[in-house]
Write a protein that holds these residues in place. Structure first.
Motif, PDB file in Angstrom:
ATOM      1  N   GLU A 200      21.704  21.342   9.582  1.00 25.53           N
ATOM      2  CA  GLU A 200      20.316  21.409   9.127  1.00 25.53           C
ATOM      3  C   GLU A 200      19.843  22.852   9.040  1.00 25.53           C
ATOM      4  N   TYR A 264       8.392  25.120   8.369  1.00 24.70           N
ATOM      5  CA  TYR A 264       9.208  23.940   8.070  1.00 24.70           C
ATOM      6  C   TYR A 264      10.132  23.616   9.243  1.00 24.70           C
ATOM      7  N   ARG A 267       8.151  22.077  12.124  1.00 24.03           N
ATOM      8  CA  ARG A 267       7.824  20.667  11.853  1.00 24.03           C
ATOM      9  C   ARG A 267       9.062  19.793  11.979  1.00 24.03           C
ATOM     10  N   LYS A 268      10.158  20.247  11.432  1.00 25.12           N
ATOM     11  CA  LYS A 268      11.408  19.474  11.454  1.00 25.12           C
ATOM     12  C   LYS A 268      11.870  19.229  12.888  1.00 25.12           C
TER      13      LYS A 268
END
Length: 456
Positions: A200, A264, A267-268
């Motif tokens: 990721e 991002y 949040r992820k």
């Protein structure tokens, strides 16, 4: 038509404003830049000059002088937009000077110095709650001085007595240590047991690098068009891209891309439950000041680990700051306990009344000040931490702003009943008194005192 609030600042007044202030290599923001007089003066000391200007006709003047125009309306600016600024030097509209100075204070980063002109009556006559709030801030964090009628011989004259306010935003002790960040791109080591999956993170970094490469291609294409087009009489092309602000250079684009990429990732990873407003400010400032530090997998893992390791200290400091802000000058927010020692702090009452929390555009659109939003959100994150409630599943206050924003109506979140009034006051009531008690017990523990047995 002449803007009734546009009074270009004379050089001799700017000299008085900056007396005793070192702005060498400072990052300076003028929130109401006008023709750029203040920045013109400051450019002898620094190249980092930023501005807001609401008048369309003046924005090209500022761009021609190569000042970095962050936005138009300063009252819509947020902390994240100016997290790198060291000095706010302002001659705000005299008709709304208090509002502009309070907003500058609300969103200024820690360590920032605010130097502002105003109508002296805004300091000397405390007929409104907003002016009383400014008075309290000056008493706690700065100074004020009556300069007299210093615009009598200015480009645009007025006999109004002018006040000079100087404020300093204190620096909190909890800081992120960025010394471990790597300045060179290195071979990444796969971390199968890391706090975020290796693939990721790799995908996010690759996307970031790919976007920057496309920016280079776009710039090269424009250069090719201009170099070849001039031979056949074509006018030179230029561009200004924007999603929140304008930029034309790769450095500014890369900074904005890094900020959005960090957001991002947080949040992820569901890291927002640990990210207090101060922590977010520090990350933004880090990106602004240390843009040469590469956005690599290794640095991402270091950042996430530091946030996780310092989460308890960050939440504690956020709670103390929020409670102190709500109780310092507002006696009705303090819960009175027999034998209470006021020099140790104040517990929050069951209902919190926040003055000047709500502002309006032309009496129709309402919004919360950044400082109010930050304090409430920080308290919610602390409550989630001590109650075990999943922050990602909570019904937050921002949903109310989008859907339920009605004056005089109560709105219910997981922890509070909320209502606002047109005069700018916000009321918060704890829905569950156990949550109220737990929060005060946690605050008392941080401050070093134990609540009395009859506290209820």
């Amino acid at each position: 038509m002449i803007n009734k609030d546009l009074y270009p600042t004379p050089n001799e007044v700017i000299q008085q404003m900056l007396s005793g202030t070192n702005i060498t290599k400072a990052k300076i923001l003028d929130p109401s830049a006008g023709f750029g007089n203040i920045l013109d003066y400051a450019k002898a000391y620094t190249n980092d000059l930023y501005c807001y200007e609401i008048e369309d006709r003046l924005q090209p003047v500022l761009k021609e002088k190569q000042y970095k125009l962050i936005g138009e309306d300063f009252l819509s600016a947020q902390t994240k937009d100016i997290s790198h600024i060291t000095h706010i030097i302002m001659n705000p509209p005299f008709s709304r000077d208090t509002e502009h100075i309070l907003h500058a204070w609300d969103i200024a980063p820690e360590g920032c110095e605010i130097i502002a002109l105003c109508n002296w009556q805004s300091i000397n006559n405390y007929y409104s709650q907003r002016r009383r709030s400014l008075k309290n801030i000056i008493q706690d964090y700065g100074t004020s001085l009556n300069l007299g009628s210093v615009f009598q011989n200015a480009e645009r004259t007025t006999d109004t007595e002018i006040g000079l306010i100087k404020l300093y935003k204190p620096i909190s002790t909890n800081d992120i240590d960025y010394s471990m960040f790597f300045m060179e791109e290195e071979e990444e080591e796969q971390q199968s047991n890391g706090i975020m999956q290796f693939n990721e993170v790799r995908a996010i970094v690759n996307r970031y690098v790919g976007i920057l490469k496309q920016f280079d291609i776009m710039q090269q294409s424009l250069t090719y068009i201009n170099n070849n087009g001039k031979d056949i009489g074509m006018s030179t092309l230029s561009y200004e891209m924007s999603y929140s602000k304008g930029f034309t250079d790769k450095e500014t684009f890369a900074k904005e891309l890094q900020k959005s990429s960090w957001s991002y990732i947080f949040r992820k990873m569901n890291m927002n439950k640990y990210l207090t407003s101060k922590m977010i400010d520090k990350v933004n400032k880090f990106v602004e000041d240390q843009q040469k530090v590469p956005f690599t997998m290794r640095n991402i893992f270091i950042m996430l680990d530091m946030i996780y390791q310092t989460r308890h200290e960050s939440l504690q400091n956020a709670l103390v700051e929020a409670v102190d802000n709500f109780t310092k000058h507002t006696h009705e927010n303090r819960y009175n306990v027999p034998g209470w020692k006021t020099n140790l702090g104040h517990m929050l009452n069951k209902k919190i009344i926040i003055n000047n929390a709500v502002r309006t555009y032309f009496g129709t659109e309402y919004y919360l000040t950044d400082r109010t939003k930050d304090n409430i959100e920080d308290i919610i994150k602390v409550l989630c931490n001590i109650t075990g409630i999943d922050h990602s599943q909570t019904k937050n206050i921002w949903q109310w702003l989008d859907k339920e924003w009605r004056t005089g109506n109560w709105y219910f979140t997981d922890f509070f009943e909320i209502k606002f009034f047109k005069k700018g006051t916000l009321h918060l009531k704890f829905k569950d008194l156990n949550h109220w008690r737990m929060l005060n017990e946690y605050y008392g523990k941080i401050k070093g005192f134990t609540l009395p047995e009859d506290f209820k």
